[in-house]
Design a protein around this motif. Structure first.
Motif, PDB file in Angstrom:
ATOM      1  N   ASP A  82       9.576   3.773  -5.343  1.00 24.04           N
ATOM      2  CA  ASP A  82      10.501   4.164  -6.418  1.00 24.04           C
ATOM      3  C   ASP A  82      11.286   2.959  -6.916  1.00 24.04           C
ATOM      4  OD1 ASP A  82      13.158   4.058  -4.829  1.00 24.04           O
ATOM      5  OD2 ASP A  82      11.831   5.255  -3.550  1.00 24.04           O
TER       6      ASP A  82
ATOM      7  N   PHE B 248      15.698   8.675  -1.776  1.00 22.73           N
ATOM      8  CA  PHE B 248      14.984   7.415  -1.613  1.00 22.73           C
ATOM      9  C   PHE B 248      15.689   6.558  -0.564  1.00 22.73           C
ATOM     10  CE2 PHE B 248      13.941   7.656  -6.435  1.00 22.73           C
ATOM     11  CZ  PHE B 248      12.929   8.571  -6.187  1.00 22.73           C
TER      12      PHE B 248
ATOM     13  N   SER C 196       2.707   5.935   4.484  1.00 20.07           N
ATOM     14  CA  SER C 196       3.980   6.206   3.821  1.00 20.07           C
ATOM     15  C   SER C 196       4.744   7.307   4.537  1.00 20.07           C
ATOM     16  CB  SER C 196       3.743   6.609   2.368  1.00 20.07           C
ATOM     17  OG  SER C 196       3.009   5.622   1.713  1.00 20.07           O
TER      18      SER C 196
ATOM     19  N   GLU D 127      -1.730   5.570 -10.006  1.00 20.18           N
ATOM     20  CA  GLU D 127      -0.858   6.297 -10.926  1.00 20.18           C
ATOM     21  C   GLU D 127       0.426   5.502 -11.066  1.00 20.18           C
ATOM     22  OE1 GLU D 127      -0.209  10.694 -12.102  1.00 20.18           O
ATOM     23  OE2 GLU D 127       0.031  10.462  -9.951  1.00 20.18           O
ATOM     24  N   ILE D 128       0.948   5.441 -12.286  1.00 20.02           N
ATOM     25  CA  ILE D 128       2.196   4.719 -12.527  1.00 20.02           C
ATOM     26  C   ILE D 128       3.128   5.668 -13.265  1.00 20.02           C
ATOM     27  CG2 ILE D 128       3.222   2.789 -13.790  1.00 20.02           C
ATOM     28  CD1 ILE D 128       0.747   1.135 -13.031  1.00 20.02           C
ATOM     29  N   ALA D 129       4.368   5.764 -12.789  1.00 16.21           N
ATOM     30  CA  ALA D 129       5.310   6.738 -13.352  1.00 16.21           C
ATOM     31  C   ALA D 129       5.587   6.448 -14.832  1.00 16.21           C
ATOM     32  CB  ALA D 129       6.609   6.727 -12.557  1.00 16.21           C
TER      33      ALA D 129
ATOM     34  N   ASN E 145      -0.285   4.827  -4.699  1.00 20.59           N
ATOM     35  CA  ASN E 145      -0.207   5.798  -5.799  1.00 20.59           C
ATOM     36  C   ASN E 145       1.231   6.064  -6.262  1.00 20.59           C
ATOM     37  OD1 ASN E 145      -1.550   7.857  -7.477  1.00 20.59           O
ATOM     38  ND2 ASN E 145      -0.344   9.300  -6.250  1.00 20.59           N
ATOM     39  N   ASN E 146       1.385   6.316  -7.565  1.00 20.87           N
ATOM     40  CA  ASN E 146       2.677   6.720  -8.149  1.00 20.87           C
ATOM     41  C   ASN E 146       3.732   5.637  -8.033  1.00 20.87           C
ATOM     42  OD1 ASN E 146       4.367   8.564  -9.503  1.00 20.87           O
ATOM     43  ND2 ASN E 146       5.142   9.421  -7.595  1.00 20.87           N
TER      44      ASN E 146
ATOM     45  N   ARG F 229      18.155  12.453  -5.214  1.00 22.18           N
ATOM     46  CA  ARG F 229      17.219  11.450  -4.695  1.00 22.18           C
ATOM     47  C   ARG F 229      17.540  11.067  -3.261  1.00 22.18           C
ATOM     48  NH1 ARG F 229      16.563   8.363 -10.379  1.00 22.18           N
ATOM     49  NH2 ARG F 229      14.857   9.703 -11.063  1.00 22.18           N
TER      50      ARG F 229
ATOM     51  N   GLU G  85      12.028  14.389 -10.826  1.00 20.96           N
ATOM     52  CA  GLU G  85      11.621  14.157  -9.427  1.00 20.96           C
ATOM     53  C   GLU G  85      10.207  14.669  -9.177  1.00 20.96           C
ATOM     54  OE1 GLU G  85      13.562  12.100  -8.380  1.00 20.96           O
ATOM     55  OE2 GLU G  85      15.309  12.681  -9.547  1.00 20.96           O
TER      56      GLU G  85
ATOM     57  N   PRO H 234       0.785  -1.233   0.000  1.00 18.32           N
ATOM     58  CA  PRO H 234       0.000   0.000   0.000  1.00 18.32           C
ATOM     59  C   PRO H 234       0.826   1.298   0.000  1.00 18.32           C
ATOM     60  CG  PRO H 234      -0.080  -1.059   2.159  1.00 18.32           C
ATOM     61  CD  PRO H 234       0.685  -1.969   1.266  1.00 18.32           C
ATOM     62  N   SER H 235       2.130   1.229   0.219  1.00 21.63           N
ATOM     63  CA  SER H 235       2.945   2.456   0.261  1.00 21.63           C
ATOM     64  C   SER H 235       2.789   3.249  -1.032  1.00 21.63           C
ATOM     65  CB  SER H 235       4.427   2.131   0.424  1.00 21.63           C
ATOM     66  OG  SER H 235       4.665   1.566   1.672  1.00 21.63           O
ATOM     67  N   THR H 236       2.778   4.562  -0.901  1.00 22.88           N
ATOM     68  CA  THR H 236       2.743   5.408  -2.089  1.00 22.88           C
ATOM     69  C   THR H 236       4.171   5.698  -2.544  1.00 22.88           C
ATOM     70  OG1 THR H 236       2.747   7.392  -0.734  1.00 22.88           O
ATOM     71  CG2 THR H 236       0.598   6.544  -1.381  1.00 22.88           C
ATOM     72  N   ASP H 237       4.303   6.156  -3.787  1.00 23.94           N
ATOM     73  CA  ASP H 237       5.582   6.596  -4.341  1.00 23.94           C
ATOM     74  C   ASP H 237       6.685   5.536  -4.209  1.00 23.94           C
ATOM     75  OD1 ASP H 237       4.449   9.256  -4.793  1.00 23.94           O
ATOM     76  OD2 ASP H 237       4.657   9.562  -2.637  1.00 23.94           O
TER      77      ASP H 237
ATOM     78  N   CYS I 294       8.191   5.420  -9.598  1.00 27.02           N
ATOM     79  CA  CYS I 294       8.835   6.713  -9.835  1.00 27.02           C
ATOM     80  C   CYS I 294      10.343   6.564  -9.657  1.00 27.02           C
ATOM     81  CB  CYS I 294       8.271   7.786  -8.905  1.00 27.02           C
ATOM     82  SG  CYS I 294       8.456   7.426  -7.157  1.00 27.02           S
ATOM     83  N   GLY I 295      11.080   7.568 -10.124  1.00 28.07           N
ATOM     84  CA  GLY I 295      12.528   7.531  -9.972  1.00 28.07           C
ATOM     85  C   GLY I 295      13.227   7.202 -11.272  1.00 28.07           C
TER      86      GLY I 295
ATOM     87  N   THR J  43       3.601  14.081 -13.878  1.00 20.12           N
ATOM     88  CA  THR J  43       3.420  12.837 -14.634  1.00 20.12           C
ATOM     89  C   THR J  43       2.643  13.083 -15.930  1.00 20.12           C
ATOM     90  OG1 THR J  43       3.442  11.606 -12.565  1.00 20.12           O
ATOM     91  CG2 THR J  43       2.568  10.447 -14.489  1.00 20.12           C
TER      92      THR J  43
END
Ligand code: SF4
Lengths: 207, 469
Positions: free
Chosen positions: A33, B435, B321, A115-117, A88-89, B433, B234, A28-31, A92-93, B206
């Motif tokens: 990468d 991340f 998150s 959403e998909i990057a 969502n998303n 980044r 980004e 479930p985490s968003t973004d 990304c990266g 996006t």
């Protein structure tokens, strides 16, 4: 829809996909990468194969290298799941195609998110991994029902939920055609080589 | 109705490269003017060419470098190359072999222009307004600072470009980001772009190509513009672009690959027509006032989780998150970020490794010391920048302060070459980044400008650079 002429001798075979039915696994985490999907230290490979064991490496394994029991993909019920539902998303990266390679090598054949990057989506489609964007209500339902058995019909661009409810998802018609026929796009480009030559000849300035 | 539709910069460059226009059933075939390649995302593409017995169609439009898994300590022997292990060394070697076999120019260890792929394109003058530029690397958006349409692609697409010099593409939507006002002392392009990402979100762009405009952008030099465009990705954008102007032309004039003589004049005329037409329509628009911006730092695990340096870590937005990010960063909401002790400071990457970046960091470090227990690594973006910096004596300032001065490469930006941040360590980094694990397993990254990085190195904690100006 008119069919495209693609010479098979210059194509890399990609297995045609028509219908995918599987139970889901949920992150479930968003973004999320591509550094999480496949960390950079595994990118020193010079082939496409074998990346599945490093998929989500940091989340999937404990420090001693054993499986992290709290990570969704390690749950016994997730075994054999081919559809990943993510926040969502997703993707990304970086542009690393190693991300879809790793997912496919692990056995994931579709990713569903709200959403998909862009680059991840493009890379996925070129390898036969389905990047599927759904609306928030279907997404919420999927997140709330991990392990649900759903089916994705590429031909009709429809997802069928266990209660037989259906929803359509958007997909570029060319990408869908390539998935259904298992076409690699290099062959398609090569069929246009005379157009490319003409363009090079006629353009008003040269790079 | 008028049939002369007002066009944006993106639309002009796009339509100038259409081999075949898109239709409902098929994407456009877009011609690529410059293909930049490096060792990580190309070996599988060359393998495809080899198995299909295809040549590189336009080696003259293809340019290679070694940067990602390349050591930043001097490489003289194969053993030097193995610093990050055999696989990294073999990847570099494979790149050398592939370039030789397919006749592609490679900026190898003996080249003054070897360096980060997005640094050397502009440095050589190969990056020019109105070109289409691609690379198997998402920060290809950097080159958009020159009014080029530049974007990252995957390895399959690298193969497409090598074989056909073309890509299958759908036209993107357009997004104008207008930035106005004069930047305060100590506030840089990096702070501007971090503020933009904070505002529009990591997925705000996006499906779009961003055009950065407004007087703040116009008064920036090329290096700053590159920093801004670099981080378009980004925000999720396909590319970032800035209309070329006299600043752009002055930067390019006389560079190795720039047009010369009469060709230069013709090129400038063509480039001048690229700017978006007045009243051209964008699908989306956002504006930002830059005059009240402070230096910006990230507190979370994506570049959109960003605050002014003097602000507290913001309160929880309720999502899992967000909690996961703060747990990972070992930071607490409601507490100032500027108290956090720092273990590593990295000045480098395609975002901030150019000469002005190094100068900004050096100005703050001059006559001062890196705090005890802090490791500071300074990695110039190219060998040329390294030489230029040494000619100015910057390396002496860095080493006298206690920082390490290295050969060029991506280095700690993604930790593929042996330069990594340790487990649990906090790094203030000028890269792009933050991340989880980006700079090394368990590494915690705070993104910042070169000035903020230098101030943080001195104080041993995340620090406001303005008190050193
Ligand atoms: S410096 Fe970092 S972001 Fe830039 S190309 Fe290298 S790895 Fe990618």
């Amino acid at each position: 829809m008119r069919t495209h002429v693609v010479t098979s001798d210059t194509s890399i075979p990609m297995k045609p996909i028509k219908i995918l039915t599987s139970n889901t696994v949920i992150l479930p985490s968003t973004d999320i990468d591509t550094d999480q999907i496949i960390p950079a230290r595994f990118l020193t490979t010079t082939t496409r194969e074998g990346l599945g064991k490093h998929l989500f490496s940091e989340w999937r394994y404990l420090k001693d290298g054993s499986d992290n029991p709290d990570f969704a993909l390690n749950a016994p019920a997730a075994k054999g799941s081919e559809i990943l539902v993510a926040g969502n998303n997703f993707g990304c990266g970086s542009s690393r195609e190693h991300a879809p390679w790793a997912l496919l090598d692990f056995g994931i054949k579709a990713v569903i998110s709200t959403e998909i990057a862009d680059i991840f989506r493009s890379n996925s489609l070129k390898n036969g991994l389905l990047p599927i964007v759904v609306g928030p209500s279907v997404h919420d339902w999927l997140l709330d029902n991990p392990g649900a058995s759903i089916s994705i019909d590429v031909e009709t661009s429809k997802i069928t939920l266990p209660n037989n409810e259906q929803c359509t998802y958007p997909i570029d018609s060319f990408a869908r055609h390539c998935l259904l026929e298992g076409i690699d796009q290099l062959g398609f480009l090569q069929n246009h080589i005379t157009d490319i030559e003409k363009f090079e000849e006629k353009r008003s300035w040269k790079p | 109705m008028s049939n002369t539709k007002r066009r944006t910069l993106y639309e002009k460059v796009w339509s100038d490269h259409l081999v075949v226009d898109e239709s409902r059933d098929t994407p456009a075939i877009l011609y690529i003017d410059l293909h930049l390649i490096h060792e990580v995302t190309t070996p599988q593409a060359f393998s495809v060419l080899r198995s299909l017995e295809l040549p590189v169609r336009r080696p003259d439009l293809t340019l290679g470098t070694l940067d990602h898994s390349t050591p930043t300590l001097p490489v003289r022997t194969f053993k030097d190359l193995q610093i990050a292990g055999n696989d990294a060394a073999n990847q570099v070697r494979k790149m050398q072999q592939n370039c030789q076999e397919f006749g592609v120019e490679l900026h190898d260890f003996d080249s003054i222009h070897r360096g980060i792929v997005h640094v050397i394109g502009p440095e050589l003058g190969a990056t020019q307004p109105g070109k289409t530029i691609v690379c198997g690397d998402s920060h290809t958006s950097t080159h958009g600072a020159f009014g080029a349409l530049a974007f990252g692609i995957g390895t399959t697409e690298v193969g497409h470009v090598l074989a056909t010099q073309c890509l299958l593409q759908r036209k993107a939507r357009t997004f104008a980001v207008e930035i106005s006002g004069q930047l305060a002392h100590g506030v840089t392009a990096k702070d501007v772009v971090l503020a933009i990402i904070g505002k529009i979100g990591v997925d705000g762009g996006t499906g779009h190509v961003i055009e950065f405009c407004g007087d703040t952008i116009r008064s920036m030099g090329m290096e700053s513009r590159m920093t801004v465009c670099n981080m378009s990705i980004e925000a999720g954008a396909r590319a970032g672009m800035i209309a070329p102007d006299t600043t752009t032309f002055e930067y390019l004039k006389g560079r190795d690959n720039a047009p010369q003589g009469a060709a230069w004049k013709r090129a400038v005329n063509r480039w001048q027509a690229l700017a978006s037409d007045t009243d051209a329509a964008y699908d989306k628009t956002v504006s930002l006032s830059a005059s009240d911006l402070a230096p910006m730092v990230t507190f979370g695990t994506n570049p959109g989780m960003v605050v002014p340096i003097d602000a507290d870590v913001p309160h929880h937005d309720g999502s899992t998150s967000y909690k996961k990010a703060l747990d990972y960063m070992q930071l607490e909401s409601g507490k100032p970020l500027s108290q956090s002790p720092v273990d590593v400071v990295f000045v480098g990457s395609c975002t901030n490794s150019r000469l002005t970046d190094l100068q900004e960091a050096a100005n703050i470090l001059e006559g001062r010391k890196v705090a005890d227990g802090v490791r500071m690594l300074v990695v110039p973006g190219s060998q040329q920048i390294k030489n230029d910096a040494e000619a100015l004596g910057l390396h002496k300032i860095f080493t006298a302060a206690g920082a390490e001065w290295r050969e060029s490469g991506c280095s700690m930006c993604l930790g593929m070459n042996g330069d990594t941040v340790g487990q649990g360590q906090l790094s203030v980094s000028t890269s792009n980044r933050n991340f989880e694990g980006r700079q090394g397993v368990g590494a915690r990254t705070v993104l910042a400008s070169p000035m903020t990085a230098a101030a943080s190195a001195i104080e041993g904690r995340v620090a406001d650079p303005r008190r050193y100006l």
